[in-house]
Design a protein around this motif. Structure first.
Motif, PDB file in Angstrom:
ATOM      1  N   ALA A 129       0.776  -1.199   0.106  1.00  0.00           N
ATOM      2  CA  ALA A 129       0.044  -0.064  -0.090  1.00  0.00           C
ATOM      3  C   ALA A 129       0.838   1.208   0.013  1.00  0.00           C
ATOM      4  CB  ALA A 129      -0.920  -0.019   1.335  1.00  0.00           C
ATOM      5  N   ASP A 130       1.924   1.459   0.980  1.00  0.00           N
ATOM      6  CA  ASP A 130       2.600   2.779   1.032  1.00  0.00           C
ATOM      7  C   ASP A 130       3.612   2.747  -0.269  1.00  0.00           C
ATOM      8  OD1 ASP A 130       1.524   3.135   3.409  1.00  0.00           O
ATOM      9  OD2 ASP A 130       3.338   2.572   4.608  1.00  0.00           O
ATOM     10  N   THR A 131       4.126   1.634  -0.898  1.00  0.00           N
ATOM     11  CA  THR A 131       4.663   1.822  -2.059  1.00  0.00           C
ATOM     12  C   THR A 131       3.628   2.298  -3.316  1.00  0.00           C
ATOM     13  OG1 THR A 131       6.139   0.071  -1.474  1.00  0.00           O
ATOM     14  CG2 THR A 131       6.183   0.523  -3.796  1.00  0.00           C
ATOM     15  N   PHE A 132       2.530   1.725  -3.329  1.00  0.00           N
ATOM     16  CA  PHE A 132       1.487   1.888  -4.362  1.00  0.00           C
ATOM     17  C   PHE A 132       1.300   3.468  -4.085  1.00  0.00           C
ATOM     18  CE2 PHE A 132      -2.789   3.235  -5.536  1.00  0.00           C
ATOM     19  CZ  PHE A 132      -2.908   2.398  -6.874  1.00  0.00           C
ATOM     20  N   TYR A 133       0.985   4.101  -3.165  1.00  0.00           N
ATOM     21  CA  TYR A 133       0.492   5.329  -3.044  1.00  0.00           C
ATOM     22  C   TYR A 133       1.845   6.299  -3.253  1.00  0.00           C
ATOM     23  CZ  TYR A 133      -3.969   3.822  -1.624  1.00  0.00           C
ATOM     24  OH  TYR A 133      -5.290   3.403  -1.373  1.00  0.00           O
ATOM     25  N   ALA A 134       2.925   5.863  -2.683  1.00  0.00           N
ATOM     26  CA  ALA A 134       4.131   6.495  -3.113  1.00  0.00           C
ATOM     27  C   ALA A 134       4.472   6.953  -4.726  1.00  0.00           C
ATOM     28  CB  ALA A 134       5.438   6.224  -2.520  1.00  0.00           C
ATOM     29  N   ILE A 135       4.071   5.736  -5.294  1.00  0.00           N
ATOM     30  CA  ILE A 135       4.169   5.877  -6.761  1.00  0.00           C
ATOM     31  C   ILE A 135       3.156   6.714  -7.323  1.00  0.00           C
ATOM     32  CG2 ILE A 135       4.016   4.476  -9.053  1.00  0.00           C
ATOM     33  CD1 ILE A 135       5.049   2.316  -7.518  1.00  0.00           C
ATOM     34  N   VAL A 136       1.749   6.748  -6.798  1.00  0.00           N
ATOM     35  CA  VAL A 136       0.691   7.695  -7.189  1.00  0.00           C
ATOM     36  C   VAL A 136       1.184   9.190  -7.125  1.00  0.00           C
ATOM     37  CG1 VAL A 136      -1.562   8.520  -6.783  1.00  0.00           C
ATOM     38  CG2 VAL A 136      -1.051   6.100  -6.744  1.00  0.00           C
ATOM     39  N   VAL A 137       1.762   9.543  -6.018  1.00  0.00           N
ATOM     40  CA  VAL A 137       2.153  10.819  -5.647  1.00  0.00           C
ATOM     41  C   VAL A 137       3.406  11.192  -6.559  1.00  0.00           C
ATOM     42  CG1 VAL A 137       3.243  12.173  -3.872  1.00  0.00           C
ATOM     43  CG2 VAL A 137       1.119  10.842  -3.185  1.00  0.00           C
ATOM     44  N   ASN A 138       4.390  10.217  -6.899  1.00  0.00           N
ATOM     45  CA  ASN A 138       5.501  10.878  -7.455  1.00  0.00           C
ATOM     46  C   ASN A 138       5.650  10.409  -8.970  1.00  0.00           C
ATOM     47  OD1 ASN A 138       7.319  11.836  -5.332  1.00  0.00           O
ATOM     48  ND2 ASN A 138       6.405   9.942  -4.321  1.00  0.00           N
ATOM     49  N   ALA A 139       4.516   9.814  -9.509  1.00  0.00           N
ATOM     50  CA  ALA A 139       4.520   9.247 -10.892  1.00  0.00           C
ATOM     51  C   ALA A 139       5.113  10.516 -12.056  1.00  0.00           C
ATOM     52  CB  ALA A 139       3.082   8.836 -11.239  1.00  0.00           C
ATOM     53  N   HIS A 140       4.653  11.676 -11.671  1.00  0.00           N
ATOM     54  CA  HIS A 140       5.285  12.539 -12.611  1.00  0.00           C
ATOM     55  C   HIS A 140       6.515  12.888 -12.509  1.00  0.00           C
ATOM     56  CE1 HIS A 140       5.358  14.434  -8.483  1.00  0.00           C
ATOM     57  NE2 HIS A 140       6.113  15.551  -9.041  1.00  0.00           N
ATOM     58  N   LEU A 141       7.524  12.396 -11.701  1.00  0.00           N
ATOM     59  CA  LEU A 141       9.119  12.227 -11.652  1.00  0.00           C
ATOM     60  C   LEU A 141       9.614  11.544 -12.741  1.00  0.00           C
ATOM     61  CD1 LEU A 141       9.760  11.903  -7.882  1.00  0.00           C
ATOM     62  CD2 LEU A 141       9.627  14.032  -9.168  1.00  0.00           C
ATOM     63  N   LEU A 142       8.639  10.555 -13.403  1.00  0.00           N
ATOM     64  CA  LEU A 142       9.238   9.735 -14.301  1.00  0.00           C
ATOM     65  C   LEU A 142       9.677  10.649 -15.600  1.00  0.00           C
ATOM     66  CD1 LEU A 142       9.741   6.723 -14.866  1.00  0.00           C
ATOM     67  CD2 LEU A 142       7.359   6.682 -15.970  1.00  0.00           C
ATOM     68  N   GLU A 143       9.171  11.851 -15.727  1.00  0.00           N
ATOM     69  CA  GLU A 143       9.386  12.926 -16.935  1.00  0.00           C
ATOM     70  C   GLU A 143      10.933  13.010 -16.733  1.00  0.00           C
ATOM     71  OE1 GLU A 143       5.686  15.647 -17.618  1.00  0.00           O
ATOM     72  OE2 GLU A 143       6.749  15.897 -15.838  1.00  0.00           O
ATOM     73  N   ASN A 144      11.608  12.878 -15.485  1.00  0.00           N
ATOM     74  CA  ASN A 144      13.107  13.361 -15.626  1.00  0.00           C
ATOM     75  C   ASN A 144      14.062  12.056 -15.809  1.00  0.00           C
ATOM     76  OD1 ASN A 144      13.036  15.862 -13.737  1.00  0.00           O
ATOM     77  ND2 ASN A 144      11.688  14.670 -13.003  1.00  0.00           N
ATOM     78  N   ILE A 145      13.510  10.936 -16.303  1.00  0.00           N
ATOM     79  CA  ILE A 145      14.145   9.756 -16.543  1.00  0.00           C
ATOM     80  C   ILE A 145      14.322   9.512 -18.298  1.00  0.00           C
ATOM     81  CG2 ILE A 145      14.170   7.103 -16.279  1.00  0.00           C
ATOM     82  CD1 ILE A 145      14.585   8.766 -13.968  1.00  0.00           C
ATOM     83  N   ALA A 146      15.646   8.992 -18.721  1.00  0.00           N
ATOM     84  CA  ALA A 146      15.657   9.164 -20.178  1.00  0.00           C
ATOM     85  C   ALA A 146      14.747   7.823 -20.648  1.00  0.00           C
ATOM     86  CB  ALA A 146      17.117   8.384 -20.271  1.00  0.00           C
TER      87      ALA A 146
END
Length: 402
Positions: free
Chosen positions: A179-196
Motif C-alpha cells: 500500500a505505501d509503495t503504491f501510494y508513493a508511486i501515485v504521488v511521485n509518478a510525474h517524476l518519471l519525466e526526468n528519466i531518459a
C-alpha cells in the motif's frame, strides 16, 4: 532464514568471494540472483558486493576492467568468466531524480543494502548460502509483495525509474504492490519525466513480456505511470486491452506491434513516429513497424508468397503469433508451407541480374533496368515463370521491359 545451495553460478563465482575474504574483506552475492534462488528460479549471473574498495579489488586479481569504478564497480575476469564486484556504498542527495550527486564507499553491508530499491532485491548471501535480510525481503517474498526499502517516497525521489521497476517486478513475479509503495508511486509518478526514455523503455518491455502482465499493468495504469510514457497519455483503455493477450508476449517487436494495434494506429508513418519517440533502434523500428503492418493486413487477408517473401518467414510467423495472442484466427502452418515452396527468398537468388540484362540488350543502365528486375522478381515469385535466365529474358522481352 532459508539457506541457498552453493550450485550453478554461485559455485562458479565462489573463488571470487573466497579471494576477497582471504584478504580480510567481506564479500557477498547480492540482489536479483539471491532473490531468484530463493524463489527457486534459474540464476544466470551473479553480482558481488564487498567491503573492499575498488583499488583493493584490483590488487587481488590479475585481470580486471574498470567498468564503473567511479561508482565502485570493477569487473573481475577469472577462469573465462566475468563478475561485477561493487564496493559497499552510500549515496548523497539526488537532484535530478536519476543520479546521486556523489557516492561514498563504506565498509558496512547494511548501509549498502539500504540504498537498494525493493526489499526483494536487498538480499545478500555469503559463501555458505546464508542469507542476510535486513528489510524483511524474505517475508515479502512469502507474502508476494512488492515493497520499497525504507520510505518509498525517498527511494523514488532518489531514482524515479524505481517506480517502473516496481510495476515491472509485479508483472514478472505476480506480486502485489504494498500500500505505501503504491501510494508513493501515485504521488511521485510525474517524476518519471526526468528519466531518459531509453531507461523507461527497458522496464516497460520487461513488464510487457511478464508472465503476470495483467497484474503489472494494473499497477502501471492505476498509479498513472503510463501518463508519463511517450504517446500513452490518453491510452488508458488501449492499455487495458493490451493485457488481454492469451499468453506472455515472446519478443520486443511483438510488444510494439501489439501496442500499436491496441492504440488503433493504422498508418505506417504514424507507427514509426510513435516508435521513434520511444528511442528504439532503427532496426527495431523497422521490424516492429513491418510486423504491425503485416498484422493489420492479416486481419483481412491470408498469407501469400508476396507477404512471406517481403516480410520474411520469421516476421510472418511473428504476425501469426500476434494473432494467436489476440485470440484471432492464425495459421503458422501456412507460413511454413509457403516459405518451403517459395521459388526465391531474395532478389539475390534470382537467376538473372542487371549485368546479364545489359549484356543481352546492349543497353546502358537506367530506370528501365530497375523496373525490369522488379518485373522479373514478381513474375518468378508468382510462379508465372520458372527461375531460369532464358525464361526470364523471354518474359521481359514479351512484356516490353527490354
Amino acid at each position: 532464514m532459508k539457506k541457498v545451495p552453493m550450485t550453478g553460478e554461485f559455485k562458479k563465482a565462489l573463488p571470487v568471494l573466497e579471494t576477497i575474504q582471504a584478504a580480510g574483506f567481506e564479500a557477498y552475492y547480492v540482489g536479483g540472483s539471491v532473490r531468484d534462488a530463493l524463489l527457486g528460479k534459474a540464476v544466470n549471473d551473479v553480482d558481488i558486493a564487498t567491503s573492499a574498495f575498488p583499488e583493493e579489488i584490483k590488487q587481488l586479481f590479475k585481470k580486471t576492467v574498470d567498468v564503473g569504478i567511479e561508482h565502485g564497480t570493477v569487473m573481475v575476469l577469472l577462469e573465462g568468466e566475468s563478475y561485477e564486484v561493487t564496493t559497499f556504498r552510500t549515496e548523497s542527495t539526488y537532484q535530478d531524480f536519476r543520479r546521486p550527486d556523489s557516492v561514498t564507499f563504506v565498509r558496512s553491508l547494511k548501509e549498502d543494502l539500504k540504498r537498494r530499491d525493493l526489499t526483494i532485491n536487498a538480499f545478500a548471501m555469503d559463501q555458505t548460502g546464508e542469507i542476510q535480510d535486513f528489510f524483511g525481503g524474505e517475508q515479502d517474498l512469502d507474502n508476494q509483495v512488492i515493497r520499497a526499502v525504507g520510505k518509498a517516497e525517498e527511494r523514488f525521489n532518489e531514482d524515479a525509474l524505481r517506480m517502473m521497476r516496481a510495476v515491472r517486478f509485479a508483472s514478472q513475479l505476480g506480486f502485489n504492490l504494498e500500500a505505501d509503495t503504491f501510494y508513493a508511486i501515485v504521488v511521485n509518478a510525474h517524476l518519471l519525466e526526468n528519466i531518459a526514455v531509453e531507461r523507461i523503455r527497458v522496464e516497460f518491455v520487461k513488464m510487457a513480456m511478464g508472465r503476470y502482465l495483467r497484474q503489472g499493468f494494473a499497477g502501471f495504469v492505476e498509479t498513472r505511470l503510463y501518463m508519463y510514457c511517450p504517446g500513452l497519455l490518453h491510452a488508458k483503455e488501449a492499455l487495458r486491452d493490451f493485457v488481454k493477450v492469451k499468453e506472455p508476449i515472446q519478443s520486443e517487436r511483438q510488444v510494439w506491434a501489439l501496442l500499436l494495434y491496441q492504440l488503433g494506429i493504422q498508418e505506417e508513418k504514424e507507427a514509426r513516429a510513435f516508435l521513434k519517440h520511444w528511442k528504439l533502434s532503427n532496426q527495431l523500428v523497422n521490424e516492429s513497424a513491418d510486423l504491425h503492418q503485416l498484422l493489420l493486413y492479416r486481419l483481412h487477408y491470408s498469407q501469400s508468397n508476396e507477404t512471406v517473401y517481403r516480410y520474411t518467414k520469421e516476421l510472418a510467423l511473428d504476425a501469426e503469433t500476434c494473432l494467436y495472442l489476440l485470440d484471432l484466427p492464425y495459421d503458422k502452418e501456412a507460413v511454413e508451407t509457403i516459405d518451403a515452396h517459395l521459388p526465391i527468398h531474395s532478389r539475390k537468388e534470382l537467376d538473372i541480374n542487371g549485368k546479364i540484362i545489359m549484356e543481352k540488350t546492349s543497353q546502358r543502365g537506367g530506370k528501365w533496368l530497375g523496373q525490369a528486375l522488379i518485373a522479373a522478381e514478381r513474375a518468378v515469385l508468382k510462379t508465372e515463370i520458372p527461375n531460369d535466365t532464358k525464361e526470364i529474358l523471354a518474359y521481359l522481352k514479351q512484356h516490353d521491359y527490354i
